[in-house]
Write a protein that holds these residues in place. Structure first.
Motif, PDB file in Angstrom:
ATOM      1  N   ALA A  34      45.568 -23.295  64.383  1.00  0.00           N
ATOM      2  CA  ALA A  34      45.895 -24.019  62.772  1.00  0.00           C
ATOM      3  C   ALA A  34      45.451 -25.917  63.911  1.00  0.00           C
ATOM      4  O   ALA A  34      44.901 -26.155  62.676  1.00  0.00           O
ATOM      5  CB  ALA A  34      46.992 -23.624  62.310  1.00  0.00           C
ATOM      6  N   ASN A  35      46.470 -25.392  64.383  1.00  0.00           N
ATOM      7  CA  ASN A  35      46.024 -27.143  64.870  1.00  0.00           C
ATOM      8  C   ASN A  35      44.638 -27.362  64.938  1.00  0.00           C
ATOM      9  O   ASN A  35      44.384 -28.363  65.167  1.00  0.00           O
ATOM     10  CB  ASN A  35      47.039 -27.705  66.106  1.00  0.00           C
ATOM     11  CG  ASN A  35      48.202 -27.835  65.420  1.00  0.00           C
ATOM     12  OD1 ASN A  35      48.708 -28.337  64.170  1.00  0.00           O
ATOM     13  ND2 ASN A  35      49.388 -27.495  65.888  1.00  0.00           N
ATOM     14  N   THR A  36      44.379 -26.166  65.956  1.00  0.00           N
ATOM     15  CA  THR A  36      42.778 -26.355  66.923  1.00  0.00           C
ATOM     16  C   THR A  36      42.249 -26.512  65.287  1.00  0.00           C
ATOM     17  O   THR A  36      40.753 -27.675  65.857  1.00  0.00           O
ATOM     18  CB  THR A  36      42.538 -25.023  67.086  1.00  0.00           C
ATOM     19  OG1 THR A  36      43.849 -25.274  68.505  1.00  0.00           O
ATOM     20  CG2 THR A  36      41.433 -25.421  68.401  1.00  0.00           C
ATOM     21  N   ILE A  37      41.760 -25.545  64.191  1.00  0.00           N
ATOM     22  CA  ILE A  37      41.038 -25.983  63.520  1.00  0.00           C
ATOM     23  C   ILE A  37      41.245 -26.825  62.882  1.00  0.00           C
ATOM     24  O   ILE A  37      40.399 -27.294  62.115  1.00  0.00           O
ATOM     25  CB  ILE A  37      41.108 -24.401  62.629  1.00  0.00           C
ATOM     26  CG1 ILE A  37      41.367 -23.209  63.042  1.00  0.00           C
ATOM     27  CG2 ILE A  37      40.394 -24.936  61.212  1.00  0.00           C
ATOM     28  CD1 ILE A  37      41.442 -22.116  62.629  1.00  0.00           C
ATOM     29  N   LEU A  38      42.484 -27.131  62.840  1.00  0.00           N
ATOM     30  CA  LEU A  38      42.683 -28.737  61.096  1.00  0.00           C
ATOM     31  C   LEU A  38      42.112 -29.490  62.796  1.00  0.00           C
ATOM     32  O   LEU A  38      41.058 -30.050  61.821  1.00  0.00           O
ATOM     33  CB  LEU A  38      43.659 -29.198  61.745  1.00  0.00           C
ATOM     34  CG  LEU A  38      44.385 -30.067  60.437  1.00  0.00           C
ATOM     35  CD1 LEU A  38      43.640 -30.548  59.326  1.00  0.00           C
ATOM     36  CD2 LEU A  38      45.542 -30.801  61.087  1.00  0.00           C
ATOM     37  N   GLU A  39      41.332 -29.806  64.054  1.00  0.00           N
ATOM     38  CA  GLU A  39      41.149 -30.913  64.593  1.00  0.00           C
ATOM     39  C   GLU A  39      39.634 -30.929  64.559  1.00  0.00           C
ATOM     40  O   GLU A  39      38.602 -31.895  64.238  1.00  0.00           O
ATOM     41  CB  GLU A  39      41.833 -30.211  66.350  1.00  0.00           C
ATOM     42  CG  GLU A  39      43.110 -31.019  66.615  1.00  0.00           C
ATOM     43  CD  GLU A  39      43.237 -31.317  67.727  1.00  0.00           C
ATOM     44  OE1 GLU A  39      42.876 -30.386  68.390  1.00  0.00           O
ATOM     45  OE2 GLU A  39      44.734 -31.129  68.204  1.00  0.00           O
ATOM     46  N   ASN A  40      39.154 -29.394  64.860  1.00  0.00           N
ATOM     47  CA  ASN A  40      37.391 -29.076  64.812  1.00  0.00           C
ATOM     48  C   ASN A  40      37.099 -29.794  63.139  1.00  0.00           C
ATOM     49  O   ASN A  40      35.423 -30.675  63.152  1.00  0.00           O
ATOM     50  CB  ASN A  40      37.602 -27.814  64.540  1.00  0.00           C
ATOM     51  CG  ASN A  40      37.820 -27.122  66.104  1.00  0.00           C
ATOM     52  OD1 ASN A  40      37.985 -28.117  67.069  1.00  0.00           O
ATOM     53  ND2 ASN A  40      38.149 -25.982  66.437  1.00  0.00           N
ATOM     54  N   ALA A  41      38.449 -29.192  62.114  1.00  0.00           N
ATOM     55  CA  ALA A  41      37.307 -30.023  61.039  1.00  0.00           C
ATOM     56  C   ALA A  41      37.234 -31.843  60.507  1.00  0.00           C
ATOM     57  O   ALA A  41      35.937 -32.375  59.622  1.00  0.00           O
ATOM     58  CB  ALA A  41      38.169 -29.432  59.635  1.00  0.00           C
ATOM     59  N   ASN A  42      37.725 -32.188  61.859  1.00  0.00           N
ATOM     60  CA  ASN A  42      38.364 -33.384  61.373  1.00  0.00           C
ATOM     61  C   ASN A  42      37.031 -33.716  62.278  1.00  0.00           C
ATOM     62  O   ASN A  42      36.219 -34.645  61.647  1.00  0.00           O
ATOM     63  CB  ASN A  42      39.663 -33.756  61.924  1.00  0.00           C
ATOM     64  CG  ASN A  42      40.499 -33.775  60.803  1.00  0.00           C
ATOM     65  OD1 ASN A  42      40.416 -33.936  59.809  1.00  0.00           O
ATOM     66  ND2 ASN A  42      41.876 -33.741  61.356  1.00  0.00           N
TER      67      ASN A  42
END
Length: 514
Positions: A34-42
């Motif tokens: 989830a952290n990885t996906i959030l960073e990518n989205a940002n």
């Protein structure tokens, strides 16, 4: 037993602990993902934001550039309009100055004209006074008033004008004859010379020759039954008189006479003459004559090079062989007229075949099967229309005696060629009484003019010589007299060809030596 239960419990506990450990590891992995996906989205959102800002800046620059271009174009247009308005203003000022200058000149000119008109008015009054004085002096000297002198002058001028007009008219007519008629005469003469003519005589009777007078009795039959049967079958009158070796067949219809002649020939050759045989032979001969009529029509159409005629028109053409007009065989006259029409149409640059067709058919109204109350030209036109001839052909047939209005050049050509064929010497036999009456009418018409002493109709009525008194008519008046007589003959009389009017004026001095 207890041991088994313990093992089972241990196994269950072990399974629970394993599941808990697995769940714990799964939760950690999910959180890490989830952290990885959030960073990518940002990161993607940041990139989109930067791209949107760049695009907005580009569009803003483009809009600004376009606005500046439009503003510059409008500014240039406004400046051009201002320049044009200034130029127009300069032109209007110049025109206004020019108008002002012309107005000033016109005012000056008007003043000058008013002055000149005043001077002219004064001079006119002076001239009127002088004219009155001169008129009074002339009236006193001549003994005539102004109106009387004017009337005498008008009469004198009128006589001179009449003489000059007559001379001028004759000059114009002579010039027209030398120019306008020259080509027409050439065409007519060339047409006549190129057509060979034959003559025919008009017959109301046919003479049937027999070998001996004994045959007359057989033709008459017992109590006249054979001759009555023959007259009833043929519709003619058979005259048996004292003429040796001849019987006269009389009928207004040449076809009937021909049928009777051929039937008599067969009956006399066969020797069997009785009513039944007469009817049989007459019926047979009538069929033969009908076939010959159709064959004559076909042969005539082929000889003339005319195709596409209706069969009924071909039959009517064949019937022309047995008809005559004023002593001229109708078929020969129609063939001659057709050839004349073709030659004349060729000379005039028209369709020779169409003219030949109209010339051949122009007298078909003289050979109808019935006898309607119509002139033959109009009846022929109706027959041609009935059998689908072209409108200009029908009009040429109907107008060749001026009973219909001509709508094409073929109508006057047929009219002229019909007159040429019928009016040439030897073509037609004229009744003597009508001929003499026409000559007397010519002489009487010329004698009705004042100053005419004698008149002579010569050359079979083709020329009228008029002798006038030298003390009654002048040389100039003779020209006028010939024109007037010619016009009156043309308006009041009917005649073939043309009539030449020759007015003769001579002065004779007679004395005697004793």
């Amino acid at each position: 037993m207890n041991t088994v239960i313990i093992y089972i419990v241990i196994a269950v506990v072990a399974l629970i602990i394993g599941a808990a450990v697995a769940a714990m590891f799964s939760k950690r992995n999910a959180k890490s993902q989830a952290n990885t996906i959030l960073e990518n989205a940002n990161r993607e959102a940041e990139m989109l934001k930067k791209n949107a800002e760049l695009k907005a800046k580009e569009e803003s620059l483009a809009i600004k550039s376009e606005s500046e271009k439009q503003a510059n174009a409008r500014l240039a247009k406004v400046q051009s309009s201002e320049a044009k308005l200034k130029q127009r203003e300069i032109q209007l000022n110049q025109q206004q100055q020019e108008l002002q200058r012309k107005k000033t000149e016109n005012d000056n000119l008007k003043v000058n004209l008013d002055n000149q008109l005043a001077v002219l008015e004064d001079r006119k009054k002076e001239v009127d006074k002088m004219e009155m004085k001169v008129r009074d002096t002339l009236e006193h000297v001549s003994g005539l008033s102004a109106e009387e002198a004017k009337e005498k002058l008008v009469e004198s001028l009128k006589d001179e004008a009449k003489t000059a007009a007559a001379s001028y008219i004759n000059d114009i007519m002579d010039d027209a004859k030398l120019t306008a008629n020259k080509e027409a005469k050439r065409i007519v003469v060339a047409t006549i010379q190129r057509v060979a003519t034959e003559t025919a005589i008009e017959n109301a009777v046919t003479v049937f020759h027999i070998d001996n007078d004994e045959m007359k009795g057989r033709i008459i039959g017992r109590e006249g039954r054979n001759i009555r049967a023959l007259e009833a079958a043929t519709g003619i009158e058979i005259i048996v008189d004292d003429t040796p070796e001849a019987i006269v067949l009389s009928s207004f219809d040449p076809v009937r006479r021909e049928i009777a002649r051929l039937a008599l020939h067969q009956l006399v050759a066969d020797g069997r003459i009785h009513p039944a045989r007469i009817e049989e032979v007459v019926a047979k001969v009538r069929r033969q004559v009908e076939d010959e009529i159709i064959e004559t029509g076909k042969r005539t159409a082929i000889d003339m090079g005319i195709h596409g005629l209706h069969p009924e028109l071909i039959r009517l053409i064949g019937k022309m062989k047995y008809r005559s007009s004023y002593g001229q065989n109708l078929l020969q006259h129609s063939r001659e007229t057709a050839n004349l029409c073709a030659v004349m149409a060729s000379e005039l640059g028209l369709n020779a075949k169409k003219a030949r067709r109209a010339g051949l058919l122009h007298d078909i109204g003289k050979v109808p099967d019935d006898e309607p109350e119509l002139p033959h030209a109009q009846l022929g036109m109706k027959l041609a229309e009935k059998y689908k001839e072209k409108p200009d052909i029908c009009n040429a047939i109907g107008a060749h005696h001026e009973e219909e209005e001509a709508t094409s050049l073929y109508a006057p050509i047929v009219q002229v060629c019909d007159a040429i064929s019928g009016a040439r010497p030897g073509a037609r036999r004229e009744v003597v009484e009508a001929y003499i009456k026409r000559l007397n009418d010519l002489e009487r018409l010329a004698m009705s003019y004042p100053g005419v002493v004698k008149t002579y109709a010569i050359q079979a009525g083709r020329e009228l010589r008029v002798i006038v008194g030298a003390d009654k008519i002048s040389d100039q008046e003779t020209e006028k007299l010939s024109t007037e007589i010619a016009q009156k003959i043309q308006d009041e009389m009917t005649y073939p060809g043309q009539v030449r009017i020759t007015v003769i004026r001579e002065t004779r001095a007679v004395s005697f030596a004793k």
